[in-house]
Design a protein around this motif. Structure first.
Motif, PDB file in Angstrom:
ATOM      1  N   THR A 144     -15.882  -2.463   3.203  1.00  0.00           N
ATOM      2  CA  THR A 144     -14.851  -2.365   4.285  1.00  0.00           C
ATOM      3  C   THR A 144     -13.360  -2.334   3.432  1.00  0.00           C
ATOM      4  OG1 THR A 144     -15.921  -3.509   5.784  1.00  0.00           O
ATOM      5  CG2 THR A 144     -13.699  -3.211   6.393  1.00  0.00           C
ATOM      6  N   ALA A 145     -12.377  -1.210   3.991  1.00  0.00           N
ATOM      7  CA  ALA A 145     -11.309  -1.176   3.220  1.00  0.00           C
ATOM      8  C   ALA A 145     -10.118  -1.135   4.061  1.00  0.00           C
ATOM      9  CB  ALA A 145     -11.330  -0.021   2.393  1.00  0.00           C
ATOM     10  N   PHE A 146      -8.818  -1.722   3.909  1.00  0.00           N
ATOM     11  CA  PHE A 146      -7.764  -1.354   4.595  1.00  0.00           C
ATOM     12  C   PHE A 146      -6.658  -1.164   3.756  1.00  0.00           C
ATOM     13  CE2 PHE A 146      -3.907  -3.093   6.279  1.00  0.00           C
ATOM     14  CZ  PHE A 146      -3.683  -2.826   7.406  1.00  0.00           C
ATOM     15  N   ALA A 147      -5.744  -0.200   3.980  1.00  0.00           N
ATOM     16  CA  ALA A 147      -4.598   0.083   3.314  1.00  0.00           C
ATOM     17  C   ALA A 147      -3.264   0.373   4.481  1.00  0.00           C
ATOM     18  CB  ALA A 147      -4.617   1.303   2.435  1.00  0.00           C
ATOM     19  N   GLY A 148      -2.269  -0.364   4.305  1.00  0.00           N
ATOM     20  CA  GLY A 148      -0.994  -0.155   4.997  1.00  0.00           C
ATOM     21  C   GLY A 148       0.131  -0.335   4.358  1.00  0.00           C
ATOM     22  N   PHE A 149       1.277   0.373   5.028  1.00  0.00           N
ATOM     23  CA  PHE A 149       2.602   0.330   4.243  1.00  0.00           C
ATOM     24  C   PHE A 149       3.501   0.410   5.284  1.00  0.00           C
ATOM     25  CE2 PHE A 149       1.406   4.582   4.343  1.00  0.00           C
ATOM     26  CZ  PHE A 149       2.631   5.397   4.365  1.00  0.00           C
ATOM     27  N   LEU A 150       4.575  -0.328   5.083  1.00  0.00           N
ATOM     28  CA  LEU A 150       5.877  -0.360   6.044  1.00  0.00           C
ATOM     29  C   LEU A 150       7.190   0.527   5.161  1.00  0.00           C
ATOM     30  CD1 LEU A 150       5.029  -3.708   6.681  1.00  0.00           C
ATOM     31  CD2 LEU A 150       5.876  -2.527   8.503  1.00  0.00           C
ATOM     32  N   PRO A 151       7.350   1.736   5.336  1.00  0.00           N
ATOM     33  CA  PRO A 151       8.476   2.425   4.617  1.00  0.00           C
ATOM     34  C   PRO A 151       9.891   1.754   4.607  1.00  0.00           C
ATOM     35  CG  PRO A 151       7.091   4.009   5.791  1.00  0.00           C
ATOM     36  CD  PRO A 151       6.621   2.679   6.331  1.00  0.00           C
ATOM     37  N   GLY A 152      10.202   1.232   5.831  1.00  0.00           N
ATOM     38  CA  GLY A 152      11.322   0.708   6.222  1.00  0.00           C
ATOM     39  C   GLY A 152      11.815  -0.475   5.322  1.00  0.00           C
ATOM     40  N   SER A 153      10.725  -1.508   4.906  1.00  0.00           N
ATOM     41  CA  SER A 153      10.784  -2.480   4.082  1.00  0.00           C
ATOM     42  C   SER A 153      10.319  -2.405   2.557  1.00  0.00           C
ATOM     43  CB  SER A 153      10.415  -3.862   4.637  1.00  0.00           C
ATOM     44  OG  SER A 153       8.904  -3.660   4.863  1.00  0.00           O
ATOM     45  N   GLY A 154       9.553  -1.435   2.389  1.00  0.00           N
ATOM     46  CA  GLY A 154       9.104  -1.040   0.976  1.00  0.00           C
ATOM     47  C   GLY A 154       7.967  -1.733   0.985  1.00  0.00           C
ATOM     48  N   THR A 155       7.215  -2.185   1.772  1.00  0.00           N
ATOM     49  CA  THR A 155       6.176  -3.169   1.776  1.00  0.00           C
ATOM     50  C   THR A 155       4.580  -2.478   1.869  1.00  0.00           C
ATOM     51  OG1 THR A 155       7.297  -4.893   2.483  1.00  0.00           O
ATOM     52  CG2 THR A 155       5.264  -5.426   2.401  1.00  0.00           C
ATOM     53  N   GLY A 156       3.797  -2.797   1.202  1.00  0.00           N
ATOM     54  CA  GLY A 156       2.640  -2.338   1.318  1.00  0.00           C
ATOM     55  C   GLY A 156       1.439  -3.283   0.985  1.00  0.00           C
ATOM     56  N   LEU A 157       0.105  -3.155   1.621  1.00  0.00           N
ATOM     57  CA  LEU A 157      -0.999  -4.146   1.272  1.00  0.00           C
ATOM     58  C   LEU A 157      -2.356  -3.323   1.379  1.00  0.00           C
ATOM     59  CD1 LEU A 157      -1.474  -7.687   2.706  1.00  0.00           C
ATOM     60  CD2 LEU A 157      -3.297  -5.707   3.264  1.00  0.00           C
ATOM     61  N   VAL A 158      -3.175  -3.546   0.409  1.00  0.00           N
ATOM     62  CA  VAL A 158      -4.627  -3.113   0.421  1.00  0.00           C
ATOM     63  C   VAL A 158      -5.729  -4.302   0.451  1.00  0.00           C
ATOM     64  CG1 VAL A 158      -6.210  -2.005  -1.225  1.00  0.00           C
ATOM     65  CG2 VAL A 158      -3.871  -1.054  -1.215  1.00  0.00           C
ATOM     66  N   ALA A 159      -6.469  -4.294   1.000  1.00  0.00           N
ATOM     67  CA  ALA A 159      -7.574  -5.427   1.173  1.00  0.00           C
ATOM     68  C   ALA A 159      -9.051  -4.650   1.178  1.00  0.00           C
ATOM     69  CB  ALA A 159      -7.480  -6.145   2.555  1.00  0.00           C
TER      70      ALA A 159
END
Length: 255
Positions: A204-219
């Motif tokens: 199982t994989a998750f990737a997401g990011f928030l361009p406004g705050s420059g934040t990303g996460l991969v799990a």
């Protein structure tokens, strides 16, 4: 239109190609359900397929559409459907420096689990672009870093692609969310949150990011998805919490 419809899941194609499910039940449902479905089978299935709706009019998630898109892109580049892995390496993973990302089922990799039992490496000869790409947390973080600042990518084609995949294409009914090219976009007070998740019989994989705050996460986890997707929901929640981080951050979690 072919590209946008397939990547926004509005092509009208069913979730799986006709014939794949029956073949998997007879020969590999509990081990490797896509292994016996070849590129030739994909083309035969396409001739048998009736669209569920007119392209571009309705959202219907389709692994069939994703796999067919990879085949079409490889042929448009002058090759065959089986050349998709080489095309991906030439145009995307190579320029971005993704050394852990390819479609090779024989390279060293983690062992996936389904119902607490180890799974063999997933084989998808006929639908490679739908889910046969292997990667690592390190490489996925590199992708998110490039998405957060597309101008840092090498070459105008990649810079354009990294920007275009974030552009909303349609609204998802009854959710308030929007769909870009594959990425799901959820509006938030501080700016958009883009994410995508997926699973196989072992991972199982998750990737997401928030361009406004420059934040990303991969799990990532080497277990198959479970009902209600608690792993994905936890990863999504963690990304929302990271949105409050004042400086640009890219995070990864592996379980």
């Amino acid at each position: 239109m072919v590209h946008a419809c397939h990547r926004s899941h509005t092509s009208g194609l069913p979730r799986l190609p006709p014939g794949l499910l029956g073949r998997a039940v007879r020969g590999g449902w509990f081990s490797n359900p896509y292994a016996g479905f070849s590129e030739d089978d994909l083309l035969v299935s396409l001739r048998r397929t009736r669209l569920r709706n007119r392209p571009g009019t309705r959202l219907l998630y389709s692994n069939f559409g994703g796999g067919l898109l990879g085949h079409v892109l490889a042929r448009a580049a002058g090759g065959t459907g089986s050349d998709y892995p080489a095309l991906l390496a030439e145009r995307v993973t190579g320029p971005l420096g993704l050394t852990d990302t390819d479609c090779d089922p024989n390279r060293p990799q983690a062992t996936g689990h389904w119902h607490d039992r180890p799974r063999p490496a997933l084989l998808m000869p006929g639908l490679t672009a739908a889910g046969a790409v292997r990667s690592s947390a390190r490489d996925l973080l590199r992708v998110l870093t490039a998405l957060l600042d597309p101008e840092t990518a090498p070459g105008p084609a990649l810079r354009t692609a990294l920007t275009e995949v974030q552009r909303p294409r349609l609204s998802v009914p009854r959710t308030g969310s929007r769909l870009c090219l594959i990425w799901n976009l959820r509006p938030r007070p501080g700016g958009a949150l883009l994410h995508h998740s997926g699973g196989t019989r072992g991972f199982t994989a998750f990737a997401g990011f928030l361009p406004g705050s420059g934040t990303g996460l991969v799990a990532l986890t080497n277990t198959a998805p479970t009902p209600l997707a608690p792993f994905v929901q936890s990863a999504y929640g963690a990304l929302r919490e990271l949105d409050a981080t004042p400086s640009a951050t890219v995070w990864t979690a592996r379980v």
